[in-house]
Design an enzyme around this catalytic site. Structure first.
Site, mmCIF file in Angstrom:
data_model
loop_
_atom_site.group_PDB
_atom_site.id
_atom_site.type_symbol
_atom_site.label_atom_id
_atom_site.label_comp_id
_atom_site.label_asym_id
_atom_site.label_seq_id
_atom_site.Cartn_x
_atom_site.Cartn_y
_atom_site.Cartn_z
ATOM 1 N N LYS A 110 14.669 -20.271 20.834
ATOM 2 C CA LYS A 110 13.978 -18.982 20.776
ATOM 3 C C LYS A 110 14.616 -18.009 21.758
ATOM 4 O O LYS A 110 14.987 -18.403 22.869
ATOM 5 C CB LYS A 110 12.485 -19.167 21.096
ATOM 6 C CG LYS A 110 12.184 -19.669 22.499
ATOM 7 C CD LYS A 110 10.694 -19.897 22.654
ATOM 8 C CE LYS A 110 10.283 -20.371 24.023
ATOM 9 N NZ LYS A 110 10.495 -19.420 25.109
ATOM 10 N N CYS A 116 6.326 -18.313 29.394
ATOM 11 C CA CYS A 116 6.538 -18.724 28.004
ATOM 12 C C CYS A 116 5.350 -19.485 27.417
ATOM 13 O O CYS A 116 5.077 -19.378 26.218
ATOM 14 C CB CYS A 116 7.815 -19.536 27.889
ATOM 15 S SG CYS A 116 9.273 -18.503 28.174
ATOM 16 N N ASP A 137 10.093 -25.265 26.543
ATOM 17 C CA ASP A 137 11.206 -24.918 27.444
ATOM 18 C C ASP A 137 11.395 -25.862 28.637
ATOM 19 O O ASP A 137 11.658 -25.400 29.767
ATOM 20 C CB ASP A 137 11.036 -23.484 27.950
ATOM 21 C CG ASP A 137 10.997 -22.457 26.828
ATOM 22 O OD1 ASP A 137 11.195 -22.840 25.658
ATOM 23 O OD2 ASP A 137 10.772 -21.269 27.118
HETATM 24 N N1 TIU Z 1 10.249 -20.528 29.693
HETATM 25 C C1 TIU Z 1 9.874 -19.575 30.542
HETATM 26 O O1 TIU Z 1 8.749 -19.575 31.027
HETATM 27 N N2 TIU Z 1 10.831 -18.611 30.863
HETATM 28 C C2 TIU Z 1 10.816 -17.908 32.046
HETATM 29 O O2 TIU Z 1 11.671 -17.057 32.247
HETATM 30 N N3 TIU Z 1 9.854 -18.254 32.961
HETATM 31 C C3 TIU Z 1 9.712 -17.754 34.222
HETATM 32 O O3 TIU Z 1 8.707 -18.074 34.874
HETATM 33 N N4 TIU Z 1 10.638 -16.970 34.749
#
Ligand code: TIU
Length: 220
Positions: A129, A162, A24
């Protein structure tokens, strides 16, 4: 077989059976105006890992490792977004709403794209995802099985959301997982540090952890 020096012990791996999972690294999490900022976070905390992630991916491609980028993003219809996820935090501008980087956390919008320094290269795999863990409602397990992948080097953001969810999902599925500690970051430094300790405690209950230099030492 190469060995990466790590905690809680050495991590032997076959490069042909190893993938880098870059979680991500999207504008929505690293840039002002994206989902991370909408949640009230200081997104500048994630920037220092970018050069490390660039080095990890370059090394992986040179060494013949599979490279997989995950992307947390929803279908424009939001059909794959649980109402609970959308409602969480009661954000004035939340998932699916129009923000400075386009519709927040929606596939195809500028915010959902990867940051410029970490754009996927030919041969890389991109996996969208809908959840925090990369195995939930995706073909990731099938993709890894099809390539004979047994070992994962994991980086990306955020460490305790994530990245940790994905590492736990992978560990439960039998993958040997190594967290590259300076290729992952959190909006909360104390959570980042705690995740590393949680992973390696109890004999590596979730896997291994080590800085990029140790990965470079093993693959150089
Ligand atoms: N990719 C991921 O970690 N999504 C989140 O929403 N992370 C947060 O720390 N909010």
């Amino acid at each position: 077989m190469p060995v990466i020096h790590a905690r809680p012990g050495d991590f032997p791996f076959d490069p042909a059976r190893t993938a880098v999972l870059m979680i991500d690294m999207q504008r929505d999490f690293l840039e002002p105006g994206g989902f991370g900022a909408m949640l009230g976070n200081d997104v500048s905390r994630l920037a220092p890992i970018v050069p490390h992630c660039v080095r990890l991916l370059a090394l992986a491609r040179t060494a013949g490792l599979t490279v997989i980028h995950t992307q947390e993003a929803h279908d424009p219809s939001l059909a794959d977004c649980p109402p609970s996820k959308r409602a969480r935090g009661a954000l004035p501008c939340g998932i699916g709403d129009a923000g400075p980087l386009g519709r927040v956390l929606v596939a195809g919008e500028p915010g959902a794209d990867f940051i410029p320094a970490l754009q996927p290269q030919p041969g890389d795999i991109v996996l969208r995802k809908p959840g925090k863990g990369a195995f939930h409602a995706t073909a990731l397990d099938a993709i890894l099985h099809a390539r004979g992948i047994t070992h994962l080097l994991i980086g990306g953001v955020t460490t305790e959301v994530c990245v940790q969810s994905t590492m736990r999902e992978a560990n439960d599925r039998g993958y040997e997982c190594l967290l590259v500690t300076d290729c992952t970051a959190s909006y909360f430094p104390e959570f980042h540090a705690a995740v590393i300790e949680m992973v390696v405690a109890q004999g590596g209950i979730v896997g291994w952890a080590t800085p990029l230099a140790a990965v470079e030492g093993a693959l150089a």
